[in-house]
Design a protein around this motif. Structure first.
Motif, PDB file in Angstrom:
ATOM      1  N   VAL A   1       0.852  -1.190   0.000  1.00  0.00           N
ATOM      2  CA  VAL A   1       0.000   0.000   0.000  1.00  0.00           C
ATOM      3  C   VAL A   1       0.887   1.239   0.000  1.00  0.00           C
ATOM      4  O   VAL A   1       2.074   1.185   0.353  1.00  0.00           O
ATOM      5  CB  VAL A   1      -0.944   0.015   1.219  1.00  0.00           C
ATOM      6  N   GLN A   2       0.282   2.336  -0.398  1.00  0.00           N
ATOM      7  CA  GLN A   2       0.996   3.609  -0.435  1.00  0.00           C
ATOM      8  C   GLN A   2       0.054   4.720  -0.019  1.00  0.00           C
ATOM      9  O   GLN A   2      -1.090   4.784  -0.485  1.00  0.00           O
ATOM     10  CB  GLN A   2       1.571   3.887  -1.825  1.00  0.00           C
ATOM     11  N   PHE A   3       0.530   5.579   0.862  1.00  0.00           N
ATOM     12  CA  PHE A   3      -0.244   6.730   1.322  1.00  0.00           C
ATOM     13  C   PHE A   3       0.557   8.006   1.061  1.00  0.00           C
ATOM     14  O   PHE A   3       1.790   8.013   1.134  1.00  0.00           O
ATOM     15  CB  PHE A   3      -0.544   6.638   2.821  1.00  0.00           C
ATOM     16  N   THR A   4      -0.175   9.064   0.770  1.00  0.00           N
ATOM     17  CA  THR A   4       0.439  10.383   0.663  1.00  0.00           C
ATOM     18  C   THR A   4       0.113  11.146   1.932  1.00  0.00           C
ATOM     19  O   THR A   4      -1.022  11.560   2.155  1.00  0.00           O
ATOM     20  CB  THR A   4      -0.084  11.140  -0.573  1.00  0.00           C
ATOM     21  N   LEU A   5       1.132  11.299   2.766  1.00  0.00           N
ATOM     22  CA  LEU A   5       0.974  11.942   4.068  1.00  0.00           C
ATOM     23  C   LEU A   5       1.488  13.370   3.993  1.00  0.00           C
ATOM     24  O   LEU A   5       2.599  13.622   3.509  1.00  0.00           O
ATOM     25  CB  LEU A   5       1.738  11.163   5.143  1.00  0.00           C
ATOM     26  N   LEU A   6       0.686  14.298   4.476  1.00  0.00           N
ATOM     27  CA  LEU A   6       1.050  15.710   4.512  1.00  0.00           C
ATOM     28  C   LEU A   6       1.245  16.122   5.968  1.00  0.00           C
ATOM     29  O   LEU A   6       0.324  16.013   6.778  1.00  0.00           O
ATOM     30  CB  LEU A   6      -0.031  16.569   3.863  1.00  0.00           C
ATOM     31  N   LEU A   7       2.458  16.584   6.294  1.00  0.00           N
ATOM     32  CA  LEU A   7       2.766  17.115   7.622  1.00  0.00           C
ATOM     33  C   LEU A   7       2.861  18.636   7.525  1.00  0.00           C
ATOM     34  O   LEU A   7       3.649  19.155   6.730  1.00  0.00           O
ATOM     35  CB  LEU A   7       4.075  16.549   8.162  1.00  0.00           C
ATOM     36  N   HIS A   8       2.062  19.319   8.317  1.00  0.00           N
ATOM     37  CA  HIS A   8       2.027  20.788   8.291  1.00  0.00           C
ATOM     38  C   HIS A   8       2.558  21.327   9.616  1.00  0.00           C
ATOM     39  O   HIS A   8       2.196  20.846  10.700  1.00  0.00           O
ATOM     40  CB  HIS A   8       0.591  21.282   8.067  1.00  0.00           C
ATOM     41  N   ASN A   9       3.450  22.310   9.508  1.00  0.00           N
ATOM     42  CA  ASN A   9       3.971  22.999  10.685  1.00  0.00           C
ATOM     43  C   ASN A   9       3.147  24.265  10.905  1.00  0.00           C
ATOM     44  O   ASN A   9       3.300  25.239  10.175  1.00  0.00           O
ATOM     45  CB  ASN A   9       5.445  23.346  10.493  1.00  0.00           C
ATOM     46  N   PRO A  10       2.275  24.279  11.916  1.00  0.00           N
ATOM     47  CA  PRO A  10       1.405  25.453  12.088  1.00  0.00           C
ATOM     48  C   PRO A  10       2.105  26.643  12.737  1.00  0.00           C
ATOM     49  O   PRO A  10       1.522  27.728  12.791  1.00  0.00           O
ATOM     50  CB  PRO A  10       0.298  24.913  13.004  1.00  0.00           C
ATOM     51  N   SER A  11       3.306  26.463  13.226  1.00  0.00           N
ATOM     52  CA  SER A  11       4.003  27.552  13.907  1.00  0.00           C
ATOM     53  C   SER A  11       4.751  28.429  12.910  1.00  0.00           C
ATOM     54  O   SER A  11       5.394  27.921  11.986  1.00  0.00           O
ATOM     55  CB  SER A  11       4.988  26.990  14.941  1.00  0.00           C
ATOM     56  N   ASP A  12       4.660  29.733  13.101  1.00  0.00           N
ATOM     57  CA  ASP A  12       5.416  30.656  12.268  1.00  0.00           C
ATOM     58  C   ASP A  12       6.708  31.108  12.931  1.00  0.00           C
ATOM     59  O   ASP A  12       7.377  32.025  12.446  1.00  0.00           O
ATOM     60  CB  ASP A  12       4.561  31.871  11.907  1.00  0.00           C
ATOM     61  N   ARG A  13       7.077  30.473  14.049  1.00  0.00           N
ATOM     62  CA  ARG A  13       8.301  30.837  14.751  1.00  0.00           C
ATOM     63  C   ARG A  13       9.238  29.656  14.965  1.00  0.00           C
ATOM     64  O   ARG A  13      10.426  29.862  15.205  1.00  0.00           O
ATOM     65  CB  ARG A  13       7.964  31.454  16.118  1.00  0.00           C
ATOM     66  N   ALA A  14       8.713  28.449  14.920  1.00  0.00           N
ATOM     67  CA  ALA A  14       9.522  27.263  15.227  1.00  0.00           C
ATOM     68  C   ALA A  14       9.682  26.403  13.985  1.00  0.00           C
ATOM     69  O   ALA A  14       8.734  26.198  13.220  1.00  0.00           O
ATOM     70  CB  ALA A  14       8.879  26.448  16.346  1.00  0.00           C
ATOM     71  N   SER A  15      10.892  25.903  13.791  1.00  0.00           N
ATOM     72  CA  SER A  15      11.163  24.908  12.759  1.00  0.00           C
ATOM     73  C   SER A  15      11.293  23.542  13.425  1.00  0.00           C
ATOM     74  O   SER A  15      11.592  23.436  14.617  1.00  0.00           O
ATOM     75  CB  SER A  15      12.430  25.257  11.992  1.00  0.00           C
ATOM     76  N   LEU A  16      11.078  22.483  12.646  1.00  0.00           N
ATOM     77  CA  LEU A  16      11.045  21.134  13.185  1.00  0.00           C
ATOM     78  C   LEU A  16      12.075  20.265  12.476  1.00  0.00           C
ATOM     79  O   LEU A  16      12.354  20.448  11.283  1.00  0.00           O
ATOM     80  CB  LEU A  16       9.654  20.494  13.038  1.00  0.00           C
ATOM     81  N   LEU A  17      12.606  19.330  13.225  1.00  0.00           N
ATOM     82  CA  LEU A  17      13.547  18.350  12.689  1.00  0.00           C
ATOM     83  C   LEU A  17      13.046  16.958  13.062  1.00  0.00           C
ATOM     84  O   LEU A  17      12.880  16.655  14.242  1.00  0.00           O
ATOM     85  CB  LEU A  17      14.955  18.574  13.252  1.00  0.00           C
ATOM     86  N   TYR A  18      12.777  16.141  12.028  1.00  0.00           N
ATOM     87  CA  TYR A  18      12.311  14.771  12.237  1.00  0.00           C
ATOM     88  C   TYR A  18      13.482  13.814  12.001  1.00  0.00           C
ATOM     89  O   TYR A  18      14.281  13.998  11.084  1.00  0.00           O
ATOM     90  CB  TYR A  18      11.176  14.422  11.264  1.00  0.00           C
ATOM     91  N   ASP A  19      13.529  12.781  12.825  1.00  0.00           N
ATOM     92  CA  ASP A  19      14.605  11.803  12.692  1.00  0.00           C
ATOM     93  C   ASP A  19      14.093  10.460  13.207  1.00  0.00           C
ATOM     94  O   ASP A  19      13.182  10.380  14.041  1.00  0.00           O
ATOM     95  CB  ASP A  19      15.833  12.236  13.481  1.00  0.00           C
ATOM     96  N   GLY A  20      14.717   9.390  12.696  1.00  0.00           N
ATOM     97  CA  GLY A  20      14.354   8.052  13.136  1.00  0.00           C
ATOM     98  C   GLY A  20      12.935   7.665  12.790  1.00  0.00           C
ATOM     99  O   GLY A  20      12.293   6.930  13.556  1.00  0.00           O
ATOM    100  N   LEU A  21      12.430   8.117  11.646  1.00  0.00           N
ATOM    101  CA  LEU A  21      11.047   7.855  11.275  1.00  0.00           C
ATOM    102  C   LEU A  21      10.891   6.457  10.675  1.00  0.00           C
ATOM    103  O   LEU A  21      11.719   6.012   9.878  1.00  0.00           O
ATOM    104  CB  LEU A  21      10.550   8.904  10.277  1.00  0.00           C
TER     105      LEU A  21
END
Length: 268
Positions: A132-152
């Motif tokens: 199976v395949q999904f298209t996942l959209l991750l949205h960052n709602p903050s206009d001041r903070a950036s995010l770093l994802y790891d180990g997903l």
């Protein structure tokens, strides 16, 4: 003659005694006065010293009250500044949504599994072969903070049981207010399931209504202005209800319709 001559000395003695006695009385009165003055001076000095002590105690209490008031004001200002910084730079959990789903295979594993995946081992009695395949959209709602994802890692589940092996995902850096799109292809090996799950999947495919769950796990770090958080556990799950028939589940139908808007929950 003798009596008349002896009377004056006695008189003189009595007069002298009277004068002496009167002088003694005067001395006693003076002594009493001096004692009274000394006692009054002592009392006055004691009152003065007591007043001085009371004044010093009042001054100390006033200084302590001033120090306590100043400390409370400083603490209140520090708390207000900390609250303002927290409200401005506080991390906000990312938001997730699924915009597309594709099912290339989702059926009980059998002899045809060896043809689809030649390197796979013989399938267990109750196992699902899924792709199976999904298209996942991750949205960052903050206009001041950036995010770093790891180990997903991502996998698909059905009725609370994984139907695909975990698939690793690359690290992602998400800017302020940005969106990140992931389209992991999940599957590749048969996964053992319970007999109830296998029978439920056959029934749902016959009804053309199958609910799958996309699960993404890993860790996330927030970077907001001068502040950086530590690594936090990330747990994303999206319930996706697709219109999937038995034929499409076995032969593979590609994109499938989303019967309901996918509901996603994010813990971070």
């Amino acid at each position: 003659m003798a009596s008349s001559s002896a009377a004056p000395p006695r008189v003189r003695d009595e007069a002298e005694y009277a004068r002496w006695k009167e002088g003694g009385r005067r001395d006693d009165v003076g002594l009493e006065r001096r004692l009274a003055r000394d006692i009054a001076g002592i009392v006055v000095s004691m009152d003065v010293s007591r007043k001085v002590q009371i004044c010093e105690a009042h001054h100390r209490a006033r200084r302590l009250r001033r120090l306590a008031t100043a400390a409370l004001v400083v603490a209140a200002l520090a708390a207000a500044v900390a609250l303002a910084l927290y409200l401005v730079y506080r991390p906000v959990r990312p938001q997730a949504s699924v915009s597309r789903a594709a099912v290339y295979r989702l059926a009980s594993a059998n002899g045809s599994l060896a043809t689809s995946f030649p390197s796979a081992a013989p399938a267990p009695t109750h196992a699902l072969a899924a792709s199976v395949q999904f298209t996942l959209l991750l949205h960052n709602p903050s206009d001041r903070a950036s995010l770093l994802y790891d180990g997903l890692v991502a996998y698909a589940a059905y009725r609370g049981e994984p139907v695909t092996p975990p698939a690793p995902l690359p690290p992602v850096v998400q800017d302020r207010g940005a969106d990140v799109v992931m389209s992991p292809l999940l599957g590749g090996a048969a996964v053992p399931v319970s007999p109830d799950t296998a029978r439920a999947l056959a029934a749902d495919c016959a009804a053309r209504r199958v609910q799958l769950r996309l699960v993404v796990m890993g860790r996330v770090k927030y970077r907001s202005g001068p502040f950086r958080s530590g690594w936090r556990d990330l747990y994303v799950r999206c319930n996706v209800i697709v219109g999937l028939s038995t034929e499409a589940a076995v032969a593979g139908g590609g994109d499938v319709p989303l019967l309901e808007y996918p509901r996603c929950a994010v813990d971070a």
